[in-house]
Structure formats: C-alpha cells, structure tokens
Design an enzyme around this catalytic site. Structure first.
Site, PDB file in Angstrom:
ATOM      1  N   GLU A  74       5.042 -10.856  14.912  1.00 42.46           N
ATOM      2  CA  GLU A  74       4.431 -11.418  16.239  1.00 42.46           C
ATOM      3  C   GLU A  74       5.008 -12.845  16.099  1.00 42.46           C
ATOM      4  O   GLU A  74       5.284 -13.319  17.319  1.00 42.46           O
ATOM      5  CB  GLU A  74       3.036 -11.212  16.147  1.00 42.46           C
ATOM      6  CG  GLU A  74       2.203 -11.542  17.213  1.00 42.46           C
ATOM      7  CD  GLU A  74       0.821 -11.132  17.248  1.00 42.46           C
ATOM      8  OE1 GLU A  74       0.260 -10.846  16.278  1.00 42.46           O
ATOM      9  OE2 GLU A  74       0.132 -11.599  18.079  1.00 42.46           O
ATOM     10  N   ARG A  88       0.889  -1.034  -0.169  1.00 40.05           N
ATOM     11  CA  ARG A  88      -0.025   0.019   0.071  1.00 40.05           C
ATOM     12  C   ARG A  88       0.858   1.325   0.130  1.00 40.05           C
ATOM     13  O   ARG A  88       0.413   2.303  -0.572  1.00 40.05           O
ATOM     14  CB  ARG A  88      -1.070   0.285   1.207  1.00 40.05           C
ATOM     15  CG  ARG A  88      -2.352  -0.889   0.846  1.00 40.05           C
ATOM     16  CD  ARG A  88      -2.843  -1.178   1.967  1.00 40.05           C
ATOM     17  NE  ARG A  88      -2.253  -2.466   2.598  1.00 40.05           N
ATOM     18  CZ  ARG A  88      -2.493  -2.822   3.763  1.00 40.05           C
ATOM     19  NH1 ARG A  88      -3.297  -2.297   4.585  1.00 40.05           N
ATOM     20  NH2 ARG A  88      -1.728  -3.984   4.387  1.00 40.05           N
TER      21      ARG A  88
HETATM   22  P1  AMP Z   1       4.426  -2.737  11.727  1.00 36.99           P
HETATM   23  O1  AMP Z   1       5.833  -3.176  11.102  1.00 36.99           O
HETATM   24  O2  AMP Z   1       4.176  -3.527  12.915  1.00 36.99           O
HETATM   25  O3  AMP Z   1       4.566  -1.211  11.905  1.00 36.99           O
HETATM   26  O4  AMP Z   1       3.234  -2.879  10.429  1.00 36.99           O
HETATM   27  C1  AMP Z   1       2.848  -2.239   9.656  1.00 36.99           C
HETATM   28  C2  AMP Z   1       2.758  -2.929   8.299  1.00 36.99           C
HETATM   29  O5  AMP Z   1       1.610  -3.906   8.530  1.00 36.99           O
HETATM   30  C3  AMP Z   1       1.901  -1.998   7.376  1.00 36.99           C
HETATM   31  O6  AMP Z   1       2.600  -2.148   5.986  1.00 36.99           O
HETATM   32  C4  AMP Z   1       0.672  -1.960   7.398  1.00 36.99           C
HETATM   33  O7  AMP Z   1      -0.128  -1.998   6.202  1.00 36.99           O
HETATM   34  C5  AMP Z   1       0.386  -3.565   8.155  1.00 36.99           C
HETATM   35  N1  AMP Z   1      -0.407  -3.506   9.367  1.00 36.99           N
HETATM   36  C6  AMP Z   1      -0.283  -3.828  10.517  1.00 36.99           C
HETATM   37  N2  AMP Z   1      -1.509  -3.896  11.153  1.00 36.99           N
HETATM   38  C7  AMP Z   1      -2.284  -3.660  10.526  1.00 36.99           C
HETATM   39  C8  AMP Z   1      -3.822  -3.198  10.725  1.00 36.99           C
HETATM   40  N3  AMP Z   1      -4.493  -3.421  11.821  1.00 36.99           N
HETATM   41  N4  AMP Z   1      -4.488  -3.023   9.629  1.00 36.99           N
HETATM   42  C9  AMP Z   1      -4.091  -2.811   8.448  1.00 36.99           C
HETATM   43  N5  AMP Z   1      -2.758  -2.964   8.149  1.00 36.99           N
HETATM   44  C10 AMP Z   1      -1.826  -3.276   9.250  1.00 36.99           C
END
Ligand code: AMP
Length: 176
Positions: free
Chosen positions: A96, A59
């Site tokens: 996770e 995205r």
């Molecule tokens: P992080 O590395 O944990 O900050 O996760 C960010 C990435 O995971 C981004 O590319 C988001 O598009 C996706 N992502 C994580 N959690 C969500 C959520 N609740 N809804 C949509 N996309 C998420």
C-alpha cells in the site's frame, strides 16, 4: 467451511487503524481446527502430482510444513529479503505504501517440479504473485495456491487466476 471460519479471530485496527486483522492463532491452537484446516488445504489438489510445497513467511511456514508432511513432499520457504542464508533470487512487489521483496534459494525448486503454494490469507495477491514468479523463474510449475482466508473485495484471487494458477480458499471475509 464454518468450523474453520468460526475459529478465526478478528482484531480491529491492527496493525494500524482501519485494518481488520484476521488472526489464525485461535484456529491453530485448536487441535480439530488445525487438523481440519490442513486436511482441507490438501484435499482440493488430490490426484495432482505435487513435488514440493512452498510456504510464504511466516504463517505460510506453519501451514505449508504441515501440508508437506501430509503429502510426503519437501518444503520450501519463501522469505522476506535477507533472511535466507544461501544464494537467492528475489522479486519486488508493491505494498500500500512502498514495496517489499521476497526471496527463494536458487536450488529450492528444480526445473519441471510441481509446486503447491501455501499461505494463510490472500488480500491483493501481491505476495503470492511474487512467490509464483520466483518458482517459475527456477523452472517450477505452480499447480495451485491454497489459502485459509480470501478477502474477495480486494481481488487477489482473480489476479492469481489470471496467471493461470488454480486458487483454493477455505473461507472468506467481507471488507479489508
Ligand atoms: P497480499 O499480498 O495483499 O495478498 O497480502 C497477503 C499477506 O499479508 C499474507 O501473508 C497475510 O498474512 C497478510 N495479510 C494481509 N491482509 C491481512 C489481514 N487483513 N489479516 C491478516 N493478515 C493479512
């Protein structure tokens, strides 16, 4: 940024139970919503020289491409392992359960270039942190990160700010 937040759809228990998936397709399909989003992502970095916009798969490509067009800069994709065809460097980051790898082409950023990083959402900040490390390893200077959505309870913003990078988010949602 209510006009942006209002257009984001939440899908509960996707892709697995307990996750509230923040779906930006409803924002992107709305002409005013999409335009406003891109304008806001650009605006916070006005006055700063930006040489490249880097977007995180997938995205971040949609948003980053539009932001790069508006700033009249180049666009650089940061992709999941094995997707980029030329020579790459990679960074591993924790999920996770398990780990993942993001990669960048070795010639995507030149030493001294100022880069704006873009993605749709920051949760743990792990993906963005790995992306920043890649850009820095190529000698680039990450002048900021722009996201549509912050999940403040998870704390990703603080993690990125601790790396000395400015973070802009347009709206926040409670929970995970
Ligand atoms: P992080 O590395 O944990 O900050 O996760 C960010 C990435 O995971 C981004 O590319 C988001 O598009 C996706 N992502 C994580 N959690 C969500 C959520 N609740 N809804 C949509 N996309 C998420």
């Amino acid at each position: 940024m209510e006009h942006v937040k209002d257009r984001i759809r939440t899908i509960t228990d996707y892709p697995k139970p307990g996750i509230m998936f923040r779906d930006i397709t409803t924002l992107l399909q709305d002409a005013r919503g999409f335009r406003k989003t891109v304008d806001e992502l650009v605006q916070a970095h006005a006055g700063v020289r930006i040489d490249k916009v880097a977007g995180i798969e997938s995205r971040g490509f949609i948003l980053g491409g539009a932001v790069a067009h508006q700033l009249a800069t180049g666009f650089v994709p940061i992709r999941k392992k094995g997707k980029l065809p030329f020579k790459t460097i990679g960074e591993t980051y924790a999920l996770e359960y398990g780990e993942d790898v993001v990669e960048i082409h070795v010639d995507a950023v030149k030493p001294g270039e100022q880069v704006l990083l873009v993605d749709d959402l920051i949760a743990t900040g792990g993906t963005a942190q790995a992306a920043i490390k890649l850009i820095r390893r190529l000698g680039g200077d990450v002048i900021g990160c722009s996201f549509i959505i912050d999940l403040p309870e998870i704390g990703g913003r603080k993690r990125i700010e601790a790396m000395g990078v400015k973070v802009l988010t347009l709206c926040a949602f409670e929970g995970h």
